[in-house]
Design a protein around this motif. Sequence first.
Motif: not given
Length: 214
Positions: A29-30, A84-85, A166-173, A188-190
């Motif tokens: 997402l980011a 990307i956007d 630092e843990t999810n690296k921007g993924y949609p957890t 910094f989000h998309r």
Amino acid sequence: WQVKNFDKKYLVADIKYLAGTDEAGRGPLAGPVVAAAVILPNDFYDDRINDSKKLSANLRDELFNIIQKNALAYAFTVISHKKIDKINILQASLLAMKTSVKKLKIHPHVILVDGNKSFSYDADVIPIVKGDSKSLSIASASIIAKVVRDRIMIKHSKKYPQYGWETNKGYPTSEHIKAVLRYGACPFHRKTFLKKIFERSNQTELSFIESDKL
């Protein structure tokens, strides 16, 4: 892991240099999408090299250094969340891979691309589905791309600690999505990736746009 000879079948006749290219960060997402391209010596092999997603962070870091040390050439490219956007994630990924190949100090005769899409280039470009599990060159590129991108996200997590990058690296957890809904989006989000999340939560587009100016 039977990849030792996969790349070699493309090294025929006057084909001397083969590049593998792959990206990291299509789904988050980011943050940016990062791609890398790698040309390995024909006699190089390390049986620990695999699809970067299947490796521990520590092993990726170790292999990152080994690949950099042994590669005949390597390069990586960072495409921003804003780009990307603007052009969509598929086009951004292909642009990142093509640009990485262009940056190589050695011109490859064959380019193996992870996935089922390719790009135009003045060399043979061959898409390989699940290439990061088949090709040593593609797997090496996936490791370079993943390590570079993870380091970018860890760096940015210090400025935006509420999202857990630092843990999810921007993924949609679930943790990341809950943080976005609670705190709003950061610069910094998309934007294009967050629309569905905000729509599902019945939050207004206005609050999303305003939060992007933070």
